[in-house]
Scaffold this motif. Sequence first.
Motif, PDB file in Angstrom:
ATOM      1  N   GLY A 167       0.840  -1.199   0.000  1.00  0.00           N
ATOM      2  CA  GLY A 167       0.000   0.000   0.000  1.00  0.00           C
ATOM      3  C   GLY A 167       0.870   1.241   0.000  1.00  0.00           C
ATOM      4  N   ASP A 168       0.537   2.187   0.867  1.00  0.00           N
ATOM      5  CA  ASP A 168       1.323   3.424   0.955  1.00  0.00           C
ATOM      6  C   ASP A 168       2.283   3.419   2.141  1.00  0.00           C
ATOM      7  N   ALA A 169       2.535   2.250   2.735  1.00  0.00           N
ATOM      8  CA  ALA A 169       3.481   2.215   3.854  1.00  0.00           C
ATOM      9  C   ALA A 169       4.861   2.665   3.393  1.00  0.00           C
ATOM     10  N   LEU A 170       5.213   2.298   2.157  1.00  0.00           N
ATOM     11  CA  LEU A 170       6.471   2.765   1.576  1.00  0.00           C
ATOM     12  C   LEU A 170       6.419   2.588   0.071  1.00  0.00           C
ATOM     13  N   SER A 171       7.324   3.271  -0.611  1.00  0.00           N
ATOM     14  CA  SER A 171       7.544   3.007  -2.031  1.00  0.00           C
ATOM     15  C   SER A 171       9.048   2.931  -2.223  1.00  0.00           C
TER      16      SER A 171
END
Length: 348
Positions: A167-171
């Motif tokens: 998800g948006d926890a990291l990229s």
Amino acid sequence: MASLNNVTDTEVVHPLPAWVRWQARPFPDANLLALIGSTPVLIDSGFVGHATQTREWAHAQTGGAVQWVVNTHWHADHVGGNAELQAVGAGVAAAVHDAEAVARRDPGCCVAEYLDQPVRPYTVDRALADGEVLPLGEADWQVIAAPGHTPGHLCLWQPEERLLVVGDALSDYDVGWTNAALDGPDAAATALASLDRLIGLDPRVLLTAHGPIPVDTPAALAGARRRAQRLVDDPDGAVWYGIRRVFAYALMIRGGVPLDSLTEYLLARAWLTDAAALLRRDPAGLAEELVTGMRTAGAVVETDGRLRAAAPHTEVPPAALQQPWPRDWPPAAPASTAGSDDEDGAHR
Ligand SMILES: [Zn+2]
């Protein structure tokens, strides 16, 4: 964007099972991810302005049927196609926190009104709790609660292939922004603790929601952890980080904001006035410094009398933004569509 090259590199370094279909997508949409097989699933559904494209892609991958849309969290770029897929028979599964708020039409749903990011009304058919195991596509996936970016944020873990839907926890290039105004002063520390839990899983591949799949998984995790620690150590910096993201997104989905109404637009935003309070600033001064700083950094550009986001993004048809805020969403009917009477799929 160099993502095509990166995806190619990634495919060489991290071959994905044939039942995982992943495609990078520029803002304002989250990347596309489908898990095909006996339980065809779409993970996250992009922004409302591109819901039709999302449905068409998902149906092309799954042979015309999506049983479940699983949301990693409820931000507008992840849930915008939920309603469109529900209309053609898919069920929506989301974290307990998000499911309960959506069911009662809480005005804070999706942080949509607060962030000025429209979402088409949807319902949640299945609430997901930490540790649950779901058959998705051709494999069993574990639900990993990963709060921080939002309180209900979850990741999905496939232990045999060591695939992690983050998800948006990291990229590959950043870490999810946190909102101390809404989620409290510990939001950044919560995000860091979640990241440590994800690192502890020792994933092979990070299926990211924005940007490319990282070629070097440990380096991406280590980089994200450094950034997350910085947000913990520098609360003011974390506020700035968040409002730059939120403002850039606003510019993307609106095709920019007219220069002559820019101040008015910003001063009407709850996220801006909340940030001003956290930063002990007056809102007008903060609005001006936000725009000036983003201009200097090259994050925004002026064309045709509008301030626009400089980052690559896909245009949104203005009519798609005409959605009611969650406080005005039609009441959620008791879960009765799609998977609710289907005990075969993820609904167990
Ligand atoms: Zn998000």
